[in-house]
Design a protein around this motif. Structure first.
Motif, PDB file in Angstrom:
ATOM      1  N   ARG A 224       0.870  -1.182   0.000  1.00  0.00           N
ATOM      2  CA  ARG A 224       0.000   0.000   0.000  1.00  0.00           C
ATOM      3  C   ARG A 224       0.898   1.220   0.000  1.00  0.00           C
ATOM      4  NH1 ARG A 224      -2.931   2.893   4.221  1.00  0.00           N
ATOM      5  NH2 ARG A 224      -1.921   1.534   5.760  1.00  0.00           N
ATOM      6  N   VAL A 225       0.626   2.172  -0.877  1.00  0.00           N
ATOM      7  CA  VAL A 225       1.427   3.396  -0.941  1.00  0.00           C
ATOM      8  C   VAL A 225       0.955   4.345   0.155  1.00  0.00           C
ATOM      9  CG1 VAL A 225       2.129   5.359  -2.364  1.00  0.00           C
ATOM     10  CG2 VAL A 225       1.772   3.117  -3.422  1.00  0.00           C
ATOM     11  N   LEU A 226       1.866   4.698   1.049  1.00  0.00           N
ATOM     12  CA  LEU A 226       1.530   5.619   2.136  1.00  0.00           C
ATOM     13  C   LEU A 226       1.771   7.074   1.738  1.00  0.00           C
ATOM     14  CD1 LEU A 226       3.078   3.694   5.189  1.00  0.00           C
ATOM     15  CD2 LEU A 226       0.708   3.637   4.357  1.00  0.00           C
ATOM     16  N   ARG A 227       2.887   7.338   1.076  1.00  0.00           N
ATOM     17  CA  ARG A 227       3.224   8.701   0.654  1.00  0.00           C
ATOM     18  C   ARG A 227       4.072   8.643  -0.605  1.00  0.00           C
ATOM     19  NH1 ARG A 227       5.571  10.728   6.493  1.00  0.00           N
ATOM     20  NH2 ARG A 227       3.781  10.065   7.748  1.00  0.00           N
ATOM     21  N   THR A 228       4.055   9.715  -1.355  1.00  0.00           N
ATOM     22  CA  THR A 228       4.931   9.821  -2.519  1.00  0.00           C
ATOM     23  C   THR A 228       5.598  11.192  -2.518  1.00  0.00           C
ATOM     24  OG1 THR A 228       3.105  10.643  -3.891  1.00  0.00           O
ATOM     25  CG2 THR A 228       3.541   8.265  -3.940  1.00  0.00           C
ATOM     26  N   ASP A 229       6.773  11.233  -3.077  1.00  0.00           N
ATOM     27  CA  ASP A 229       7.491  12.487  -3.275  1.00  0.00           C
ATOM     28  C   ASP A 229       7.894  12.528  -4.745  1.00  0.00           C
ATOM     29  OD1 ASP A 229       9.537  14.467  -3.527  1.00  0.00           O
ATOM     30  OD2 ASP A 229       9.827  14.401  -1.353  1.00  0.00           O
ATOM     31  N   ARG A 230       7.107  13.231  -5.539  1.00  0.00           N
ATOM     32  CA  ARG A 230       7.346  13.247  -6.980  1.00  0.00           C
ATOM     33  C   ARG A 230       8.627  13.986  -7.344  1.00  0.00           C
ATOM     34  NH1 ARG A 230       3.269  11.241  -9.912  1.00  0.00           N
ATOM     35  NH2 ARG A 230       1.320  10.793  -8.800  1.00  0.00           N
ATOM     36  N   LYS A 231       9.012  14.931  -6.512  1.00  0.00           N
ATOM     37  CA  LYS A 231      10.241  15.665  -6.796  1.00  0.00           C
ATOM     38  C   LYS A 231      11.445  14.737  -6.677  1.00  0.00           C
ATOM     39  CE  LYS A 231      12.895  19.736  -5.408  1.00  0.00           C
ATOM     40  NZ  LYS A 231      12.962  20.902  -4.491  1.00  0.00           N
ATOM     41  N   GLN A 232      11.473  13.954  -5.591  1.00  0.00           N
ATOM     42  CA  GLN A 232      12.573  13.016  -5.395  1.00  0.00           C
ATOM     43  C   GLN A 232      12.343  11.688  -6.123  1.00  0.00           C
ATOM     44  OE1 GLN A 232      14.529  13.129  -1.278  1.00  0.00           O
ATOM     45  NE2 GLN A 232      12.381  13.525  -0.784  1.00  0.00           N
ATOM     46  N   GLN A 233      11.122  11.514  -6.643  1.00  0.00           N
ATOM     47  CA  GLN A 233      10.742  10.253  -7.292  1.00  0.00           C
ATOM     48  C   GLN A 233      10.938   9.071  -6.334  1.00  0.00           C
ATOM     49  OE1 GLN A 233       9.440   9.368 -10.743  1.00  0.00           O
ATOM     50  NE2 GLN A 233       8.644  11.331 -10.000  1.00  0.00           N
ATOM     51  N   LEU A 234      10.285   9.213  -5.166  1.00  0.00           N
ATOM     52  CA  LEU A 234      10.333   8.163  -4.148  1.00  0.00           C
ATOM     53  C   LEU A 234       8.924   7.875  -3.653  1.00  0.00           C
ATOM     54  CD1 LEU A 234      13.368   9.319  -1.939  1.00  0.00           C
ATOM     55  CD2 LEU A 234      13.346   7.433  -3.592  1.00  0.00           C
ATOM     56  N   SER A 235       8.695   6.624  -3.254  1.00  0.00           N
ATOM     57  CA  SER A 235       7.417   6.222  -2.667  1.00  0.00           C
ATOM     58  C   SER A 235       7.673   5.496  -1.356  1.00  0.00           C
ATOM     59  CB  SER A 235       6.639   5.301  -3.611  1.00  0.00           C
ATOM     60  OG  SER A 235       6.301   5.959  -4.812  1.00  0.00           O
ATOM     61  N   LEU A 236       6.864   5.793  -0.349  1.00  0.00           N
ATOM     62  CA  LEU A 236       6.906   5.097   0.925  1.00  0.00           C
ATOM     63  C   LEU A 236       5.800   4.052   0.923  1.00  0.00           C
ATOM     64  CD1 LEU A 236       7.971   4.804   3.855  1.00  0.00           C
ATOM     65  CD2 LEU A 236       6.245   6.514   4.521  1.00  0.00           C
ATOM     66  N   LEU A 237       6.171   2.797   1.166  1.00  0.00           N
ATOM     67  CA  LEU A 237       5.222   1.700   1.088  1.00  0.00           C
ATOM     68  C   LEU A 237       5.065   0.987   2.432  1.00  0.00           C
ATOM     69  CD1 LEU A 237       6.459  -0.068  -2.185  1.00  0.00           C
ATOM     70  CD2 LEU A 237       4.914   1.897  -1.970  1.00  0.00           C
ATOM     71  N   GLU A 238       3.853   0.503   2.662  1.00  0.00           N
ATOM     72  CA  GLU A 238       3.597  -0.468   3.719  1.00  0.00           C
ATOM     73  C   GLU A 238       3.470  -1.815   3.027  1.00  0.00           C
ATOM     74  OE1 GLU A 238       0.642  -0.109   7.267  1.00  0.00           O
ATOM     75  OE2 GLU A 238      -0.395  -1.189   5.640  1.00  0.00           O
ATOM     76  N   VAL A 239       4.277  -2.769   3.430  1.00  0.00           N
ATOM     77  CA  VAL A 239       4.368  -4.043   2.722  1.00  0.00           C
ATOM     78  C   VAL A 239       4.029  -5.187   3.666  1.00  0.00           C
ATOM     79  CG1 VAL A 239       5.880  -5.566   1.400  1.00  0.00           C
ATOM     80  CG2 VAL A 239       6.179  -3.088   1.245  1.00  0.00           C
ATOM     81  N   SER A 240       3.172  -6.094   3.208  1.00  0.00           N
ATOM     82  CA  SER A 240       2.805  -7.282   3.981  1.00  0.00           C
ATOM     83  C   SER A 240       3.244  -8.526   3.232  1.00  0.00           C
ATOM     84  CB  SER A 240       1.291  -7.338   4.213  1.00  0.00           C
ATOM     85  OG  SER A 240       0.850  -6.218   4.949  1.00  0.00           O
ATOM     86  N   LEU A 241       3.856  -9.441   3.967  1.00  0.00           N
ATOM     87  CA  LEU A 241       4.332 -10.682   3.366  1.00  0.00           C
ATOM     88  C   LEU A 241       3.311 -11.792   3.570  1.00  0.00           C
ATOM     89  CD1 LEU A 241       8.089 -10.750   4.414  1.00  0.00           C
ATOM     90  CD2 LEU A 241       7.095  -9.917   2.299  1.00  0.00           C
TER      91      LEU A 241
END
Length: 324
Positions: A224-241
């Motif tokens: 699930r994408v929690l946040r994005t930073d388009r300037k830095q081209q980064l995404s913060l994800l919550e990941v479940s295994l």
């Protein structure tokens, strides 16, 4: 002749398995010869290698003194007695301890590092507390129930006694622990949430895994994408295994063009390293025991059923500051 008394952490094992763990330098052929020649007796009686040890049994051992020397593992943890304050503990009770491991620390020893490992630090901590008395144990030592990569930070479970170790290993085997990770990946994912399903084939030579359509073990990851930073081209994800494969998160996200920030094994991280990101931005952030769909079976887990519904979280990883 020396004698060993079987304690609570030793009972329930086959005699040959107990001897193999207690005298690790003893060749198997010699071990079975000692049993066959009555050099190992239980309560002064000859027994077979399949005898199941009971708490209170007394073993008489007519074996060479060299096999009673201090093990390298016990020597290693005792060298860390002055460093236990550095151990970060997210949860602890009489049976288990959940450590919050920093990136860069090995969980177990390898050829390059024998002393400064997470398990040695945990054993030193419990020794100082008086909860681990190696002089009273024959072969048991507090042990880890799960592991994470050296450069991944976050939660690792350790068992303080043999019953807790056996139950927690079975709980994990039956996937009755929900594991949630936080990860920072390159790029902006097209969907706010999704599932990655593939097969992972291990390459022992390079200690990596390859995503394959048909070969290897199935790996399923939800995100699930929690946040994005388009300037830095980064995404913060919550990941479940949904499965727990080697390098599962790192390999699968790299395979769809979104490698983890700082990951040099599954991506070219020259620019990341230049920016100060020397390890993958991955944290084993949350563990939840026996979620609602997995009610604890007290008959199956009589010692640890009390963990039902408990969630343990790690401290916030440093890469979260990129999304503030």
């Amino acid at each position: 002749m020396r004698q060993l008394t079987i304690g609570p952490n030793d009972g329930g094992q086959r005699l040959d398995k107990f001897l193999a763990k207690t005298f690790r330098t003893m060749p198997n052929a010699l071990l079975y010869k000692y049993i066959r020649k009555k050099c190992v007796t239980v309560n002064r009686k000859k027994v077979t290698e399949s005898y199941i040890l009971q708490t209170g049994d007394v073993l008489s051992l007519f074996i060479r003194d060299e096999f009673f020397e201090e093990t390298p593992e016990r020597e290693a943890f005792k060298r860390l007695l002055g460093e236990t304050a550095s151990l970060s503990i997210a949860y602890e009770d009489e049976n288990i301890l959940i450590a919050d491991k920093p990136a860069g620390m090995l969980v177990h020893a390898d050829e390059g590092e024998q002393i400064h490992t997470l398990i040695n630090l945990i054993q030193a901590y419990l020794y100082q507390k008086g909860e681990y008395r190696p002089e009273e144990e024959n072969c048991f030592a507090p042990a880890l129930c799960n592991r994470i990569d050296r450069n991944t930070e976050g939660l690792v479970i350790a068992a303080k006694n043999a019953r807790a170790l056996a139950e927690m290993n079975e709980i994990i085997k039956q996937r009755k622990v929900e594991k949630t990770y936080l990860a920072a990946v390159h790029g902006v994912l097209p969907a706010r949430e999704g599932e990655l399903r593939s097969r992972l084939e291990k390459d022992e030579r390079t200690n990596t895994v390859r995503v394959s359509a048909h070969r290897g073990k199935e790996a399923v990851t939800r995100y699930r994408v929690l946040r994005t930073d388009r300037k830095q081209q980064l995404s913060l994800l919550e990941v479940s295994l949904l499965t727990g494969r080697t390098h599962q998160i790192r390999a699968q996200f790299a395979s769809i063009g979104h490698p983890l920030l700082g990951d040099g094994k599954y991506a070219v991280n020259k620019e990341d390293r230049a920016a100060g990101y020397t390890h993958q931005a991955l944290c084993s952030y949350s563990l939840r025991f026996f979620p609602d769909r997995f009610l604890p079976e007290k008959e199956a887990f009589p010692l640890l059923a009390y963990l039902h519904g408990r969630e343990v979280r790690a401290k916030k990883p440093s890469f979260l500051s990129l999304f503030s």
